[in-house]
Design a protein around this motif. Structure first.
Motif, PDB file in Angstrom:
ATOM      1  N   PHE A  73     -14.884 -10.734 -61.120  1.00 28.23           N
ATOM      2  CA  PHE A  73     -14.108 -11.196 -62.045  1.00 28.23           C
ATOM      3  C   PHE A  73     -14.912 -10.637 -63.263  1.00 28.23           C
ATOM      4  N   ARG A 122      -5.702 -14.892 -65.542  1.00 30.32           N
ATOM      5  CA  ARG A 122      -4.696 -13.743 -64.944  1.00 30.32           C
ATOM      6  C   ARG A 122      -5.370 -13.308 -63.622  1.00 30.32           C
ATOM      7  N   GLU A 123      -6.484 -13.574 -63.256  1.00 25.13           N
ATOM      8  CA  GLU A 123      -7.008 -12.898 -62.026  1.00 25.13           C
ATOM      9  C   GLU A 123      -7.294 -13.976 -60.751  1.00 25.13           C
ATOM     10  N   LEU A 125      -0.885 -14.829 -61.061  1.00 22.43           N
ATOM     11  CA  LEU A 125      -2.148 -14.189 -61.212  1.00 22.43           C
ATOM     12  C   LEU A 125      -2.017 -12.850 -60.160  1.00 22.43           C
ATOM     13  N   VAL A 169      -7.350  -9.296 -57.969  1.00 22.71           N
ATOM     14  CA  VAL A 169      -8.454  -8.186 -58.420  1.00 22.71           C
ATOM     15  C   VAL A 169      -9.429  -7.771 -57.337  1.00 22.71           C
TER      16      VAL A 169
END
Lengths: 891, 111
Positions: A638, A648-649, A682, A685
């Motif tokens: 992150f 969002r992640e 989400l 990532v």
């Protein structure tokens, strides 16, 4: 005179002609035999019979039988009645002095055997005493509740799809309200709710309190006397508070707290009552009670789920039935309620049932328990183990007593010759064994006192659950146990002695069939050794599994990480303070600590809106992955801390890719894919290597890491340098105190927490290990006694063999052969049994268990065997080395 | 009941035992009593008396050889002891003495 004789002969001639002559009524015969003095019985029976046969001929069978009965009754006279049995018993009591004397002599004469018997019984019984104290403690839970016998708790079974059902001690508020309104035959009902925690403020005083919400009927259902206030109205109004006496004293000192205010956060609560402190053995424990109306005022509007049938996690419903009423009628009403409410649910069901209050502390395992509980299976297992060990000690007693019978049979013979009956001898030996076990009780009580402190210290949770304090009742149980053990241990030997033929024994002592019992004794030794081997193998296997759990490769590093519980404080603030300490390498924040057994789930979806699944979740910050050395297979950590609601992640583990078939499980391609967790879209990532999230016995499952700025975080994870820990801890403590003056620092090393998480396992291991140790000790003692006895009785034989030229090694082989055979049999039984038990039953419950090492099994055998060889060897060598001249001369 | 005084029935039983010599056991005694006195002697009563006599030391008893009759039970044989003989003789003497002092005419008419 001759006529008499002829008449007398008459019936005899009739008999053979009639193959089935009518018999006198059996009950009359029995009656006579029952009441008549033994020395008169034969005479009377004969007379009656003679008359009967005479009457048969002259008056027919029916009259003859009638006359027989009448005569049998007429013989009931003062002088024909036998002395009642209690007189015999009385004589027994007079004889007890003599029994005691002979028992004492025999004890003193055979010091080794007495020691083995008393020591073995004492050691084994001490475990029994512990179990008794434990069970009595647990069974006396809630005894102070006046209505205990008719108080019930509503418990819930939650079933979701094909997942295993979950049994909960809690239930929904709706159940309580509905039963209150609609079910007849309920005397009182109260609803409790847990989760009220907070710091009580009174002026400058701040005390963390553990409180329950309780509705106004609380004091009608439960017996918690109020020192001040009115039990009927104390919990009626919102924001009223009943304090336990100790809490009241802490907050207000000697001032009367009634009507005073206590502040939690920003709200004021008025004190409406002071209750006696909660007794130790209560399954409900609280420092204070808050009126349930408060909870309704606070949550009912904001939480639409508050009164829902499905909200079963925090509320407890207790009800009292009238003395005449049957719980079944309420049970039926609840069953109806179940069907009615569950009809509206899909795929899920909540089933409520009644559970007696008696089973709240020592009852079936329930999640969300409101107080301390102990599942009865634990008590059963412990009791079973204690039983096995006590049995083993009893075997020793039986074995050695019968083996020594050679010496005591002469005593028994004389006793019988002077008129002792079978029952007298039986009584004497039973009394002797009871006496010995009572002596053993004395020692075992001393041992118990030691064991008790050890047991309570095993795990802090045990200390909060039980105290194992003594009471007259427990002492009575102890004595009962000792007497029971004495009777059990002494029964076989006593029977053996009682059956001895007095004349034969006195004529020739060796004539007594001593070796007739040899197979029994062999069997007993084999059983003892089998049990010992099973125990020790269990301990060793368990230990290797435990080591495996502790040292399990979780997939991330836990070394030198100190987890600090934030207790509601701001993580960032403390984190900044900690960063100033030189030994602190890095600090991360997380919602929870993984791998300790607790789990947080959330529902997740990928592209298919109909395919949702439960994944496990932790909320972490950007420092978390480096601090714990999590390995990223693809993607990145992150980076930007999102604002509230702008998250969002997400970082997922490989299992997530597999579960939802994201990019065919390819980590690189999965990056940038969108998933929905808890309604939030989400982007993936990063993809993490699989790691453990729940307890180690579970399989590795899908886990996601979320990144959000929402406070409060649960924990700080502080990576520190391993040098000079005390100084580091001191500075961390200082930093803590600058931000929180009320709560003490709660910091634990991750590694210690892991060990703690499996502490139940280690407690069980310690207990089983201890009992294995006892079992081996007792079996070895028994074996030792038998070896000493055998070599002693065969001393003459050995000497003659030696004189005739037998070698020492040959003699040792001769003496130990039998014992080695028994040990071999025990091994052959014990090893496969243990292996299959673990392989097929126990370890199937653990997803990632260590293989059962053959070394574990063999090591146990080796230990036990080494001990046995030592015992057998030392004695046989001693016997074989004895100078034959001295032995043979004395004979 | 104290001492060696004989009751009437006791005396009869004792006499019967003496008469039966080596065959004196309960059933035989009953039969003999019935035969000579004409009244029925109940087994239970005779037993009680035998027991009392034995307690007083006037008779002694022992079990005989086992037989296949009587349901295989042995008989208990009774025998008058020396004290028993003395008691019987004494009773007889008392009676005779009393008979002797009865004036002859007193009884003759009533027979």
């Amino acid at each position: 005179m001759k006529t008499v004789n002829n008449r007398n002969v008459g019936p005899r001639n009739v008999g053979p002609q009639n193959p089935e002559p009518p018999q006198p009524p059996r009950w009359a015969q029995r009656l006579l035999a029952w009441y008549c003095r033994p020395d008169l019985l034969e005479d009377l029976q004969g007379d009656l019979h003679e008359y009967f046969e005479r009457n048969l001929k002259t008056k027919g069978s029916r009259r003859a039988r009638l006359i027989y009965c009448l005569d049998a009754l007429k013989f009931f006279r003062l002088y024909t009645i036998r002395k009642p049995d209690f007189l015999n018993l009385f004589i027994h009591w007079i004889m007890i002095g003599s029994y005691l004397k002979t028992s004492r002599r025999s004890l003193v004469r055979n010091k080794l055997f007495s020691f083995i018997n008393i020591f073995g019984l004492a050691v084994s019984m001490s475990v029994g005493l512990l179990i008794i104290a434990l069970t009595t403690d647990l069974r006396s839970y809630d005894d102070f509740q006046v209505k205990k016998d008719r108080t019930y708790r509503v418990i819930t079974t939650y079933k979701n799809l094909d997942q295993p059902a979950v049994d909960l001690a809690s239930t929904s508020i709706k159940v309580g309200k509905t039963v209150q309104k609609t079910v007849a035959g309920v005397e009182d009902l109260t609803i409790l709710r847990n989760g009220f925690s907070g710091d009580a403020h009174v002026g400058e005083t701040v005390i963390p309190l553990n409180a329950l919400w309780a509705d106004r009927s609380f004091f009608k259902v439960f017996t918690f006397p109020l020192l001040a206030g009115d039990p009927a109205t104390a919990l009626k109004e919102p924001y009223s508070l009943v304090l336990a006496e100790k809490t009241a004293r802490k907050l207000f000192g000697d001032i009367n707290p009634l009507g005073k205010f206590v502040r939690f956060d920003t709200l004021n609560y008025v004190v409406t009552g002071v209750a006696n402190d909660v007794p130790k053995r209560s399954h409900l424990r609280f420092d204070a009670l808050v009126s349930f109306a408060t909870a309704e005022a606070q949550f009912a509007k904001t939480d639409p789920n508050f009164y829902s049938w499905e909200n079963v996690w925090q509320n407890y419903v207790y009800l009292v039935l009238p003395e005449t009423s049957n719980p079944k009628s309420v049970q039926t009403a609840l069953a109806n309620l179940n069907t009615q409410e569950n009809a509206a649910l899909k795929n899920r069901s909540f089933t409520v049932t009644l559970q007696p209050l008696k089973e709240a502390a020592l009852g079936r395992k329930l999640d969300n328990a409101i107080g301390p509980t102990m599942p009865p299976i634990v008590v059963w297992i412990l009791g079973g183990l204690a039983f096995v060990v006590i049995l083993s000690a009893c075997f020793n007693y039986t074995n050695l007593s019968i083996a020594r019978s050679l010496r005591r049979s002469r005593e028994v013979g004389i006793r019988k010759l002077v008129g002792a009956l079978k029952s007298h001898v039986l009584g004497q030996f039973m009394a002797e064994s009871v006496l010995i076990s009572l002596m053993a009780l004395f020692f075992s009580f001393c041992l118990f006192l030691v064991l008790r402190t050890q047991f309570l210290a095993l795990d802090p949770r045990i200390g909060t659950l039980v105290t194992l304090e003594l009471s007259p009742r427990i002492i009575l149980y102890f004595i009962t146990l000792a007497i029971g053990v004495g009777l059990a241990a002494g029964f076989l030997p006593a029977l053996f002695f009682a059956r001895i033929n007095a004349l034969q024994v006195l004529k020739d002592v060796t004539a007594i069939s001593l070796f007739r019992h040899i197979s029994t004794r062999k069997a007993l030794i084999v059983i003892q050794y089998t049990l010992s081997l099973v125990f020790i193998a269990t301990t060793l296997i368990g230990y290797s599994q435990y080591r495996g759990f502790i040292a399990f490769d979780l997939g991330f590093t836990t070394e030198n990480i100190l987890n600090i519980r934030l207790q509601g404080n701001k993580g960032n603030l403390l984190s900044k303070k900690l960063a100033e300490i030189p030994a602190v390498r890095a600090v991360s924040q997380s919602m929870m600590i993984t791998s300790l057994g607790s789990i947080h789930g959330t529902t997740m979806k990928y592209q298919d809106p109909n395919d949702s699944a439960m994944v496990w979740l932790n909320q972490v910050d950007e420092q978390y992955l480096p601090v714990h050395n999590h390995k990223l297979l693809a993607g990145r950590n992150f980076t930007l801390r999102p604002k509230k609601g702008e998250e969002r992640e997400v970082i997922v583990n490989e299992q997530v890719l597999k579960r939802f078939n994201i990019a065919q499980g390819n980590p690189e391609k999965a990056l940038g894919q969108f998933v929905t967790a808890d309604g939030q879209k989400l982007a993936i990532v990063g993809v993490l290597n699989d790691f453990h999230y729940g307890s180690v016995d579970r399989k590795i499952e899908p886990v996601i890491f979320r990144y959000s700025s929402e406070e409060p975080w649960g924990y700080l994870n502080v990576k520190i340098a391993a040098t000079d820990l005390p100084a580091t801890m001191a500075s961390i403590d200082n930093a803590w105190r600058t931000i929180d003056k009320v709560h003490p620092l709660d910091a634990k090393f991750y590694d210690d927490q892991l060990e703690e998480a499996y502490s139940q396992f280690s407690v069980v291991l310690k207990v089983i290990g201890f009992i294995a140790f006892l079992a081996i000790c007792i079996a070895s003692l028994g074996l030792f006694g038998m070896v000493v006895f055998t070599t002693e009785t065969r001393l003459k034989e050995i000497s003659i063999r030696k004189v005739l030229g037998a070698s020492e090694s040959g003699l040792i082989y001769l003496l130990s052969r039998g014992f080695l055979g028994m040990l071999a049999v025990a091994t052959c039984v014990a090893l496969p049994v243990t292996y299959f038990f673990f392989d097929r039953v126990v370890l199937t419950n653990f997803a990632y268990h260590q293989p059962i090492g053959l070394s574990n099994l063999l090591l146990g055998v080796a230990i036990v065997m080494a001990l046995a060889f030592l015992l057998i060897g030392s004695q046989t060598v001693r016997a074989a080395r004895k100078n034959p001249a001295t032995v043979l001369k004395s004979e | 009941m104290k001492g060696t005084n004989l009751g009437e029935f006791e005396e009869l039983v004792l006499l019967t035992i003496a008469a039966l010599v080596s065959d004196a056991y309960s059933v035989a005694i009953c039969d003999e009593l019935e035969k000579y006195t004409g009244r029925s002697a109940k087994l239970g009563v005779v037993h009680a008396v035998l027991n009392r006599l034995e307690e007083k030391g006037l008779v002694k008893s022992q079990l005989g050889e086992s037989t296949s009759a009587r349901g295989g039970k042995r008989k208990r044989y009774y025998e008058v002891t020396h004290a028993g003989k003395v008691a019987l003789l004494k009773a007889k003497e008392i009676r005779e003495a009393l008979w002797r002092i009865i004036p002859g005419f007193n009884l003759e008419g009533s027979l």
